[in-house]
Design a protein around this motif. Structure first.
Motif, PDB file in Angstrom:
ATOM      1  N   PRO A 145       0.830  -1.210   0.000  1.00 51.67           N
ATOM      2  CA  PRO A 145       0.000   0.000   0.000  1.00 51.67           C
ATOM      3  C   PRO A 145       0.860   1.254   0.000  1.00 51.67           C
ATOM      4  CG  PRO A 145       0.092  -0.942   2.196  1.00 51.67           C
ATOM      5  CD  PRO A 145       0.799  -1.918   1.294  1.00 51.67           C
ATOM      6  N   ALA A 146       0.239   2.389  -0.299  1.00 53.32           N
ATOM      7  CA  ALA A 146       0.936   3.666  -0.175  1.00 53.32           C
ATOM      8  C   ALA A 146       1.330   3.888   1.274  1.00 53.32           C
ATOM      9  CB  ALA A 146       0.040   4.791  -0.670  1.00 53.32           C
ATOM     10  N   ALA A 147       2.345   4.715   1.485  1.00 55.15           N
ATOM     11  CA  ALA A 147       2.870   4.926   2.837  1.00 55.15           C
ATOM     12  C   ALA A 147       1.794   5.408   3.807  1.00 55.15           C
ATOM     13  CB  ALA A 147       4.028   5.916   2.790  1.00 55.15           C
ATOM     14  N   ALA A 148       0.964   6.349   3.363  1.00 56.50           N
ATOM     15  CA  ALA A 148      -0.066   6.892   4.257  1.00 56.50           C
ATOM     16  C   ALA A 148      -1.038   5.812   4.683  1.00 56.50           C
ATOM     17  CB  ALA A 148      -0.802   8.035   3.564  1.00 56.50           C
ATOM     18  N   GLN A 149      -1.418   4.939   3.743  1.00 58.11           N
ATOM     19  CA  GLN A 149      -2.345   3.863   4.078  1.00 58.11           C
ATOM     20  C   GLN A 149      -1.682   2.838   4.998  1.00 58.11           C
ATOM     21  OE1 GLN A 149      -5.740   3.556   3.221  1.00 58.11           O
ATOM     22  NE2 GLN A 149      -5.503   2.056   4.861  1.00 58.11           N
ATOM     23  N   ALA A 150      -0.427   2.516   4.710  1.00 59.92           N
ATOM     24  CA  ALA A 150       0.292   1.545   5.552  1.00 59.92           C
ATOM     25  C   ALA A 150       0.395   2.050   6.981  1.00 59.92           C
ATOM     26  CB  ALA A 150       1.684   1.294   4.972  1.00 59.92           C
ATOM     27  N   LYS A 151       0.681   3.344   7.147  1.00 58.70           N
ATOM     28  CA  LYS A 151       0.742   3.928   8.492  1.00 58.70           C
ATOM     29  C   LYS A 151      -0.619   3.883   9.173  1.00 58.70           C
ATOM     30  CE  LYS A 151       4.497   7.303   8.315  1.00 58.70           C
ATOM     31  NZ  LYS A 151       4.796   8.718   8.586  1.00 58.70           N
ATOM     32  N   ALA A 152      -1.660   4.242   8.440  1.00 56.65           N
ATOM     33  CA  ALA A 152      -3.008   4.247   9.018  1.00 56.65           C
ATOM     34  C   ALA A 152      -3.407   2.854   9.484  1.00 56.65           C
ATOM     35  CB  ALA A 152      -4.003   4.783   7.992  1.00 56.65           C
ATOM     36  N   ASP A 153      -3.059   1.841   8.689  1.00 61.74           N
ATOM     37  CA  ASP A 153      -3.398   0.457   9.052  1.00 61.74           C
ATOM     38  C   ASP A 153      -2.736   0.031  10.353  1.00 61.74           C
ATOM     39  OD1 ASP A 153      -4.888   0.280   6.748  1.00 61.74           O
ATOM     40  OD2 ASP A 153      -3.358  -0.799   5.595  1.00 61.74           O
ATOM     41  N   LEU A 154      -1.613   0.645  10.670  1.00 61.38           N
ATOM     42  CA  LEU A 154      -0.875   0.295  11.889  1.00 61.38           C
ATOM     43  C   LEU A 154      -1.125   1.277  13.026  1.00 61.38           C
ATOM     44  CD1 LEU A 154       2.534  -0.628  10.185  1.00 61.38           C
ATOM     45  CD2 LEU A 154       0.898  -2.225  11.226  1.00 61.38           C
ATOM     46  N   GLY A 155      -1.995   2.244  12.800  1.00 61.96           N
ATOM     47  CA  GLY A 155      -2.272   3.247  13.826  1.00 61.96           C
ATOM     48  C   GLY A 155      -1.117   4.204  14.040  1.00 61.96           C
ATOM     49  N   LEU A 156      -0.355   4.474  12.978  1.00 66.54           N
ATOM     50  CA  LEU A 156       0.849   5.312  13.097  1.00 66.54           C
ATOM     51  C   LEU A 156       0.772   6.554  12.202  1.00 66.54           C
ATOM     52  CD1 LEU A 156       3.561   2.472  13.018  1.00 66.54           C
ATOM     53  CD2 LEU A 156       2.698   3.680  15.035  1.00 66.54           C
ATOM     54  N   SER A 157      -0.418   6.999  11.876  1.00 62.39           N
ATOM     55  CA  SER A 157      -0.582   8.092  10.916  1.00 62.39           C
ATOM     56  C   SER A 157       0.140   9.370  11.325  1.00 62.39           C
ATOM     57  CB  SER A 157      -2.067   8.386  10.714  1.00 62.39           C
ATOM     58  OG  SER A 157      -2.697   7.304  10.062  1.00 62.39           O
ATOM     59  N   ASP A 158       0.212   9.642  12.608  1.00 64.41           N
ATOM     60  CA  ASP A 158       0.826  10.893  13.069  1.00 64.41           C
ATOM     61  C   ASP A 158       2.269  10.699  13.528  1.00 64.41           C
ATOM     62  OD1 ASP A 158       0.129   9.311  15.223  1.00 64.41           O
ATOM     63  OD2 ASP A 158      -0.462  10.995  16.507  1.00 64.41           O
ATOM     64  N   LYS A 159       2.875   9.559  13.156  1.00 60.65           N
ATOM     65  CA  LYS A 159       4.230   9.249  13.616  1.00 60.65           C
ATOM     66  C   LYS A 159       5.244   9.357  12.473  1.00 60.65           C
ATOM     67  CE  LYS A 159       2.412   8.032  17.575  1.00 60.65           C
ATOM     68  NZ  LYS A 159       2.476   8.979  18.719  1.00 60.65           N
ATOM     69  N   LEU A 160       6.480   9.624  12.866  1.00 56.97           N
ATOM     70  CA  LEU A 160       7.620   9.512  11.957  1.00 56.97           C
ATOM     71  C   LEU A 160       8.240   8.146  12.248  1.00 56.97           C
ATOM     72  CD1 LEU A 160       9.309  11.117   9.846  1.00 56.97           C
ATOM     73  CD2 LEU A 160      10.838  11.719  11.711  1.00 56.97           C
ATOM     74  N   VAL A 161       8.118   7.239  11.304  1.00 58.74           N
ATOM     75  CA  VAL A 161       8.404   5.829  11.577  1.00 58.74           C
ATOM     76  C   VAL A 161       9.817   5.450  11.134  1.00 58.74           C
ATOM     77  CG1 VAL A 161       7.687   3.445  11.163  1.00 58.74           C
ATOM     78  CG2 VAL A 161       5.962   5.256  11.340  1.00 58.74           C
ATOM     79  N   LEU A 162      10.615   4.996  12.105  1.00 55.40           N
ATOM     80  CA  LEU A 162      11.896   4.353  11.816  1.00 55.40           C
ATOM     81  C   LEU A 162      11.626   2.864  11.740  1.00 55.40           C
ATOM     82  CD1 LEU A 162      14.187   6.119  14.470  1.00 55.40           C
ATOM     83  CD2 LEU A 162      13.434   6.982  12.255  1.00 55.40           C
ATOM     84  N   GLY A 163      12.166   2.185  10.736  1.00 61.29           N
ATOM     85  CA  GLY A 163      11.846   0.773  10.575  1.00 61.29           C
ATOM     86  C   GLY A 163      13.047  -0.109  10.345  1.00 61.29           C
ATOM     87  N   PHE A 164      12.925  -1.345  10.822  1.00 63.58           N
ATOM     88  CA  PHE A 164      13.971  -2.362  10.675  1.00 63.58           C
ATOM     89  C   PHE A 164      13.270  -3.678  10.387  1.00 63.58           C
ATOM     90  CE2 PHE A 164      16.501  -5.871  12.274  1.00 63.58           C
ATOM     91  CZ  PHE A 164      17.817  -5.542  11.992  1.00 63.58           C
ATOM     92  N   THR A 165      13.773  -4.439   9.415  1.00 68.00           N
ATOM     93  CA  THR A 165      13.210  -5.763   9.169  1.00 68.00           C
ATOM     94  C   THR A 165      14.279  -6.829   9.365  1.00 68.00           C
ATOM     95  OG1 THR A 165      13.729  -5.782   6.803  1.00 68.00           O
ATOM     96  CG2 THR A 165      11.608  -4.836   7.448  1.00 68.00           C
ATOM     97  N   GLY A 166      13.822  -8.016   9.759  1.00 67.01           N
ATOM     98  CA  GLY A 166      14.717  -9.161   9.822  1.00 67.01           C
ATOM     99  C   GLY A 166      14.955  -9.696  11.214  1.00 67.01           C
TER     100      GLY A 166
END
Length: 344
Positions: A145-166
């Motif tokens: 999904p687009a970034a805005a939708q992905a954030k909304a799905d996770l309840g992070l719409s108003d956050k600046l998200v740092l991410g790590f996978t693995g």
């Protein structure tokens, strides 16, 4: 995920290290017999193997069938195992096995030029070393999904998200991210999203709790492969805090595929893919607090993040960092080997 892996794990814990390593080498014969039986039924044109220490079955099958043998190498395992897991007991035997495997292949396929230097040190001719970095399946990430939708799905719409996978380990340096988040330099709306699991999870969660950051640090735990793009799509800044010096990190390719602003060490293997200020913020890992300073700069400069996002998104096509491109290169190498080995 690093836990008890059953009877093999228990056997390894109980046996003398030298005996276990001899058993690893002996398994090559068992694997060879299975491969030979499969090959007689399947009639392959080429053998493609991912290198593992003490495993010589692919080289043995090449000698028997006289067909091309391509060997993918992701790490110099004599060096790596000498540094970790209690080291190697039979280091001379391990070096012999590594040399034998690498020199038996028609083409050795290290994932970085740095790793290619390890291969060349075993006197593998340069014309038989072909660097093929790791890649991604573009179709798999196209569904994100687009970034805005992905954030909304996770309840992070108003956050600046740092991410790590693995699979997170202590050497990845995620503890530095959490310490930085507790400092005055970090914006209050920064949130850390850890997609995956690993042996360092409990320590990081305890650290976040001590610093009063539990609500701003989230671990997803193990997620299905199909769900990874939806999580990575929510990242504003993608973290590669540390890297082994010869690796081609899969997480990095995924970050680039989704056009994320990447922060990573300024190491030679990563510079094969990343350019500072173009598709990533590269920091000098030898200098204290350079990583943290980079985080602060990226968090406070939306225009810079957008520039790096555009550069990241263009990198996959520019460098052809896809599994399909890799497969085409492998097929071409196999065809070259078949022609070279053909009787005159």
């Amino acid at each position: 995920m690093g836990a008890d892996m059953g009877w093999v794990h228990r056997l390894k814990e109980r046996l003398p290290k030298a005996l276990y390593e001899l058993m690893e080498l002996a398994y090559s014969w068992i694997a060879y017999r299975k491969l030979l039986a499969a090959a007689r039924e399947f009639q392959p044109d080429v053998i493609y193997e991912r290198y593992n220490l003490y495993l010589l079955s692919g080289a043995m099958l090449k000698r028997k069938l006289k067909i091309p043998f391509l060997l993918e190498v992701n790490a110099p395992l004599v060096f790596e195992r000498s540094q970790h897991s209690g080291g190697l007991s039979l280091r001379g035997l391990a070096k012999w096995a590594e040399r034998r495997a690498w020199r038996s292949a028609d083409f050795v396929l290290p994932v970085t030029n740095v790793l290619a230097e390890h291969v060349a040190a075993y006197d593998v001719p340069a014309e038989r070393i072909q660097v093929i970095p790791n890649g991604i399946n573009k179709a798999h990430f196209a569904i994100a999904p687009a970034a805005a939708q992905a954030k909304a799905d996770l309840g992070l719409s108003d956050k600046l998200v740092l991410g790590f996978t693995g699979f997170v380990r202590d050497w990845h340096g995620v503890d530095r991210v959490i310490n930085w988040m507790a400092s005055a330099a970090a914006p209050r709306h920064v949130h850390l999203l850890m997609v995956g699991d690993g042996p360092e999870r409990a320590a990081l969660e305890a650290q976040a709790s001590r610093l009063g950051l539990s609500e701003r640090v989230r671990f997803t735990g193990v997620v299905h492969r199909d769900e990874v793009p939806s999580y990575v799509a929510a990242f504003d800044i993608a973290l590669q805090p540390a890297v082994v010096p010869y690796a081609s990190p899969l997480k990095l390719m995924e970050y680039l595929a989704l056009g994320k602003a990447v922060i990573a060490p300024n190491s030679p293997n990563l510079r094969e893919v990343l350019t500072d200020g173009t598709n990533a913020w590269l920091f000098d890992a030898s200098e204290p607090l350079k990583f943290e300073a980079g985080l602060s700069s990226l968090c406070n400069d939306a225009e810079l993040r957008h520039k790096l996002e555009a550069g990241a998104l263009a990198t996959i096509d520019r460098l052809e960092l896809t599994w399909l491109s890799n497969a085409k290169r492998v097929v071409a190498l196999a065809q070259r080997s078949a022609v070279a080995d053909a009787p005159i």
